[in-house]
Motif scaffolding. Structure first.
Motif, PDB file in Angstrom:
ATOM      1  N   GLY A 175       6.785 -20.526  -9.582  1.00 30.56           N
ATOM      2  CA  GLY A 175       5.735 -19.901  -8.795  1.00 30.56           C
ATOM      3  C   GLY A 175       4.763 -20.912  -8.210  1.00 30.56           C
ATOM      4  N   ALA A 176       4.067 -20.509  -7.148  1.00 29.26           N
ATOM      5  CA  ALA A 176       3.075 -21.361  -6.499  1.00 29.26           C
ATOM      6  C   ALA A 176       1.899 -21.603  -7.436  1.00 29.26           C
ATOM      7  CB  ALA A 176       2.589 -20.702  -5.211  1.00 29.26           C
ATOM      8  N   GLY A 177       1.395 -22.821  -7.439  1.00 25.22           N
ATOM      9  CA  GLY A 177       0.255 -23.152  -8.273  1.00 25.22           C
ATOM     10  C   GLY A 177       0.617 -23.448  -9.715  1.00 25.22           C
ATOM     11  N   LEU A 178       1.906 -23.578 -10.007  1.00 21.95           N
ATOM     12  CA  LEU A 178       2.372 -23.923 -11.342  1.00 21.95           C
ATOM     13  C   LEU A 178       3.065 -25.271 -11.325  1.00 21.95           C
ATOM     14  CD1 LEU A 178       3.981 -20.529 -12.460  1.00 21.95           C
ATOM     15  CD2 LEU A 178       1.672 -21.346 -12.967  1.00 21.95           C
ATOM     16  N   SER A 179       3.006 -25.965 -12.444  1.00 18.89           N
ATOM     17  CA  SER A 179       3.727 -27.227 -12.605  1.00 18.89           C
ATOM     18  C   SER A 179       4.643 -27.126 -13.813  1.00 18.89           C
ATOM     19  CB  SER A 179       2.749 -28.389 -12.817  1.00 18.89           C
ATOM     20  OG  SER A 179       1.886 -28.546 -11.720  1.00 18.89           O
ATOM     21  N   ALA A 180       5.910 -27.439 -13.636  1.00 15.91           N
ATOM     22  CA  ALA A 180       6.820 -27.517 -14.773  1.00 15.91           C
ATOM     23  C   ALA A 180       6.514 -28.793 -15.549  1.00 15.91           C
ATOM     24  CB  ALA A 180       8.271 -27.515 -14.301  1.00 15.91           C
ATOM     25  N   THR A 181       6.344 -28.672 -16.866  1.00 11.95           N
ATOM     26  CA  THR A 181       5.964 -29.832 -17.676  1.00 11.95           C
ATOM     27  C   THR A 181       6.877 -30.051 -18.876  1.00 11.95           C
ATOM     28  OG1 THR A 181       4.358 -28.447 -18.861  1.00 11.95           O
ATOM     29  CG2 THR A 181       3.539 -29.727 -16.992  1.00 11.95           C
ATOM     30  N   GLY A 182       7.914 -29.210 -19.021  1.00 14.30           N
ATOM     31  CA  GLY A 182       8.864 -29.392 -20.102  1.00 14.30           C
ATOM     32  C   GLY A 182      10.204 -28.784 -19.751  1.00 14.30           C
ATOM     33  N   TRP A 183      11.286 -29.468 -20.158  1.00 15.10           N
ATOM     34  CA  TRP A 183      12.639 -29.022 -19.827  1.00 15.10           C
ATOM     35  C   TRP A 183      13.553 -29.194 -21.032  1.00 15.10           C
ATOM     36  CZ3 TRP A 183       9.500 -32.217 -17.150  1.00 15.10           C
ATOM     37  CH2 TRP A 183       9.097 -31.815 -15.856  1.00 15.10           C
ATOM     38  N   ALA A 184      14.493 -28.274 -21.198  1.00  8.27           N
ATOM     39  CA  ALA A 184      15.559 -28.449 -22.177  1.00  8.27           C
ATOM     40  C   ALA A 184      16.558 -29.457 -21.631  1.00  8.27           C
ATOM     41  CB  ALA A 184      16.234 -27.112 -22.467  1.00  8.27           C
ATOM     42  N   ASP A 185      17.492 -29.858 -22.479  1.00  8.37           N
ATOM     43  CA  ASP A 185      18.472 -30.860 -22.064  1.00  8.37           C
ATOM     44  C   ASP A 185      19.400 -30.358 -20.965  1.00  8.37           C
ATOM     45  OD1 ASP A 185      19.479 -29.028 -23.912  1.00  8.37           O
ATOM     46  OD2 ASP A 185      20.921 -30.426 -24.766  1.00  8.37           O
ATOM     47  N   ASP A 186      19.478 -29.028 -20.768  1.00  5.59           N
ATOM     48  CA  ASP A 186      20.335 -28.491 -19.707  1.00  5.59           C
ATOM     49  C   ASP A 186      19.548 -28.203 -18.421  1.00  5.59           C
ATOM     50  OD1 ASP A 186      18.859 -26.254 -20.382  1.00  5.59           O
ATOM     51  OD2 ASP A 186      20.529 -25.162 -21.293  1.00  5.59           O
ATOM     52  N   GLY A 187      18.294 -28.617 -18.378  1.00  7.23           N
ATOM     53  CA  GLY A 187      17.476 -28.444 -17.182  1.00  7.23           C
ATOM     54  C   GLY A 187      16.639 -27.189 -17.160  1.00  7.23           C
ATOM     55  N   THR A 188      16.789 -26.301 -18.146  1.00  7.76           N
ATOM     56  CA  THR A 188      15.983 -25.079 -18.207  1.00  7.76           C
ATOM     57  C   THR A 188      14.507 -25.423 -18.370  1.00  7.76           C
ATOM     58  OG1 THR A 188      17.817 -23.868 -19.222  1.00  7.76           O
ATOM     59  CG2 THR A 188      15.605 -22.926 -19.465  1.00  7.76           C
ATOM     60  N   VAL A 189      13.652 -24.811 -17.548  1.00 12.04           N
ATOM     61  CA  VAL A 189      12.215 -25.035 -17.672  1.00 12.04           C
ATOM     62  C   VAL A 189      11.735 -24.420 -18.983  1.00 12.04           C
ATOM     63  CG1 VAL A 189       9.935 -24.575 -16.688  1.00 12.04           C
ATOM     64  CG2 VAL A 189      11.863 -25.094 -15.176  1.00 12.04           C
ATOM     65  N   GLU A 190      11.124 -25.224 -19.835  1.00 13.74           N
ATOM     66  CA  GLU A 190      10.675 -24.766 -21.150  1.00 13.74           C
ATOM     67  C   GLU A 190       9.156 -24.801 -21.303  1.00 13.74           C
ATOM     68  OE1 GLU A 190      12.349 -23.650 -23.965  1.00 13.74           O
ATOM     69  OE2 GLU A 190      14.207 -23.514 -22.819  1.00 13.74           O
ATOM     70  N   ALA A 191       8.454 -25.381 -20.340  1.00 18.23           N
ATOM     71  CA  ALA A 191       6.988 -25.387 -20.388  1.00 18.23           C
ATOM     72  C   ALA A 191       6.461 -25.490 -18.971  1.00 18.23           C
ATOM     73  CB  ALA A 191       6.467 -26.547 -21.228  1.00 18.23           C
ATOM     74  N   LEU A 192       5.335 -24.840 -18.732  1.00 25.76           N
ATOM     75  CA  LEU A 192       4.669 -24.945 -17.435  1.00 25.76           C
ATOM     76  C   LEU A 192       3.166 -24.825 -17.632  1.00 25.76           C
ATOM     77  CD1 LEU A 192       3.778 -21.822 -16.636  1.00 25.76           C
ATOM     78  CD2 LEU A 192       6.163 -21.649 -15.911  1.00 25.76           C
ATOM     79  N   GLU A 193       2.420 -25.256 -16.628  1.00 29.90           N
ATOM     80  CA  GLU A 193       0.967 -25.214 -16.683  1.00 29.90           C
ATOM     81  C   GLU A 193       0.433 -24.757 -15.333  1.00 29.90           C
ATOM     82  OE1 GLU A 193      -0.468 -29.009 -18.179  1.00 29.90           O
ATOM     83  OE2 GLU A 193       1.134 -29.066 -19.693  1.00 29.90           O
ATOM     84  N   VAL A 194      -0.698 -24.048 -15.360  1.00 28.68           N
ATOM     85  CA  VAL A 194      -1.341 -23.598 -14.130  1.00 28.68           C
ATOM     86  C   VAL A 194      -2.173 -24.743 -13.585  1.00 28.68           C
ATOM     87  CG1 VAL A 194      -2.911 -21.928 -13.091  1.00 28.68           C
ATOM     88  CG2 VAL A 194      -1.387 -21.205 -14.944  1.00 28.68           C
ATOM     89  N   THR A 195      -1.849 -25.172 -12.396  1.00 28.25           N
ATOM     90  CA  THR A 195      -2.531 -26.305 -11.782  1.00 28.25           C
ATOM     91  C   THR A 195      -4.013 -26.007 -11.582  1.00 28.25           C
ATOM     92  OG1 THR A 195      -0.477 -26.823 -10.604  1.00 28.25           O
ATOM     93  CG2 THR A 195      -2.489 -27.891  -9.811  1.00 28.25           C
ATOM     94  N   GLY A 196      -4.863 -26.935 -12.011  1.00 26.01           N
ATOM     95  CA  GLY A 196      -6.295 -26.803 -11.787  1.00 26.01           C
ATOM     96  C   GLY A 196      -7.013 -25.917 -12.773  1.00 26.01           C
ATOM     97  N   HIS A 197      -6.295 -25.338 -13.740  1.00 24.27           N
ATOM     98  CA  HIS A 197      -6.930 -24.478 -14.750  1.00 24.27           C
ATOM     99  C   HIS A 197      -7.269 -25.327 -15.974  1.00 24.27           C
ATOM    100  CE1 HIS A 197      -7.477 -21.280 -17.710  1.00 24.27           C
ATOM    101  NE2 HIS A 197      -7.552 -20.415 -16.717  1.00 24.27           N
ATOM    102  N   PRO A 198      -8.414 -25.070 -16.621  1.00 23.68           N
ATOM    103  CA  PRO A 198      -8.781 -25.878 -17.797  1.00 23.68           C
ATOM    104  C   PRO A 198      -7.740 -25.854 -18.905  1.00 23.68           C
ATOM    105  CG  PRO A 198     -10.662 -24.581 -17.052  1.00 23.68           C
ATOM    106  CD  PRO A 198      -9.475 -24.113 -16.260  1.00 23.68           C
ATOM    107  N   PHE A 199      -7.137 -24.687 -19.176  1.00 23.02           N
ATOM    108  CA  PHE A 199      -6.090 -24.586 -20.187  1.00 23.02           C
ATOM    109  C   PHE A 199      -5.320 -23.305 -19.942  1.00 23.02           C
ATOM    110  CE2 PHE A 199      -3.929 -23.562 -24.040  1.00 23.02           C
ATOM    111  CZ  PHE A 199      -3.716 -24.745 -24.728  1.00 23.02           C
ATOM    112  N   ALA A 200      -4.207 -23.398 -19.256  1.00 23.71           N
ATOM    113  CA  ALA A 200      -3.301 -22.262 -19.058  1.00 23.71           C
ATOM    114  C   ALA A 200      -1.886 -22.813 -19.160  1.00 23.71           C
ATOM    115  CB  ALA A 200      -3.533 -21.586 -17.713  1.00 23.71           C
ATOM    116  N   VAL A 201      -1.289 -22.613 -20.330  1.00 18.61           N
ATOM    117  CA  VAL A 201      -0.017 -23.235 -20.689  1.00 18.61           C
ATOM    118  C   VAL A 201       0.998 -22.156 -21.019  1.00 18.61           C
ATOM    119  CG1 VAL A 201       1.132 -24.724 -22.382  1.00 18.61           C
ATOM    120  CG2 VAL A 201      -1.162 -25.302 -21.576  1.00 18.61           C
TER     121      VAL A 201
END
Length: 256
Positions: free
Chosen positions: A194-220
């Motif tokens: 989604g827009a405004g999100l950053s992927a920050t973690g991936w499994a070994d097969d490329g699956t997105v396993e973590a993301l964060e809301v860009t510009g938010h103090p803490f939205a994980v």
């Protein structure tokens, strides 16, 4: 200790952390009931971190309390309604509750607008992605060719996958280990981010396993089942963020 995991007792009060409830059937004293519930581990981890957990049923109007919270935890649960991201249901998509989905989306959206710390787990991460206009793989094994994220077993079993974290990301700072791994149980996952999100973690097969809301103090968002293991680091990081949010001036907190 990492700054994100400091105990919030110094805030001088117990931050209130909303937990999105799940609706499930139970049998109690011989009666079949439908109840709103949360995993005891979510409640216990937040309480031991100095917070007061507050259960929020998935009903219209729940978003009105967002500005009175210090943080929000969105746990795992049933599949999201594919109509939310313009898709037809896959045969493996099940237990969909469109009304609950929309109530929870409204709550999360209000919390994000108020800059309240948010920890979104499994389904919660998927909801965070859909809220930002992203889409989901409805049955991950169709994409990866394996069931490693949700092992086929007679009982609930967690999949263990090596985890690659983006250096310098919030999630990397919270986990702070050389060889992290997931403890997951999901058959759906992020497809288009989604827009405004950053992927920050991936499994070994490329699956997105973590993301964060860009510009938010803490939205994980994390795809793995924190709450199904003894690891309370993410809950404590949310508690620390809640304490910081609780110290912010009330005028800066919409809805208070």
């Amino acid at each position: 200790m990492n700054a994100d995991t400091n105990h919030p007792a110094s805030a001088g009060h117990r931050p209130v952390v909303g937990i999105c409830a799940r609706t499930a059937p139970v049998t109690l004293q011989g009666s079949d009931l439908a109840v709103c519930l949360a995993l005891r581990s979510h409640v216990a981890f937040l309480a031991e971190a100095g917070c007061t957990p507050l259960l929020l049923p998935p009903l219209p109007g729940a978003e009105d309390v967002a500005g009175r919270l210090d943080a929000l935890l969105v746990p795992g649960g049933p599949d999201l309604d594919p109509a939310l991201y313009g898709a037809r249901p896959h045969p493996a998509t099940r237990a969909v509750d469109p009304d609950a989905d929309r109530a929870e989306i409204a709550l999360v959206e209000r919390a994000l607008d108020a800059k309240i710390p948010v920890l979104a787990i499994c389904r919660g991460m998927q909801l965070l992605n859909v809220l930002h206009g992203g889409t989901l793989h409805q049955h991950l094994s169709d994409v990866t060719g394996h069931d490693g994220h949700r092992p086929r077993a007679a009982s609930f079993t967690l999949g263990r996958r090596p985890l690659k974290l983006l250096p310098g990301s919030r999630i990397a700072g919270v986990l702070d280990e050389a060889e992290p791994a997931t403890a997951c149980h999901h058959h759906q996952a992020v497809d288009r981010l989604g827009a405004g999100l950053s992927a920050t973690g991936w499994a070994d097969d490329g699956t997105v396993e973590a993301l964060e809301v860009t510009g938010h103090p803490f939205a994980v968002g994390v795809q793995w089942e924190c709450g199904q293991t003894p690891d309370a680091r993410l809950h404590h990081a949310l508690a620390a963020a809640a304490a910081r949010a609780g110290n912010s001036p009330a005028a800066a907190r919409p809805g208070t």
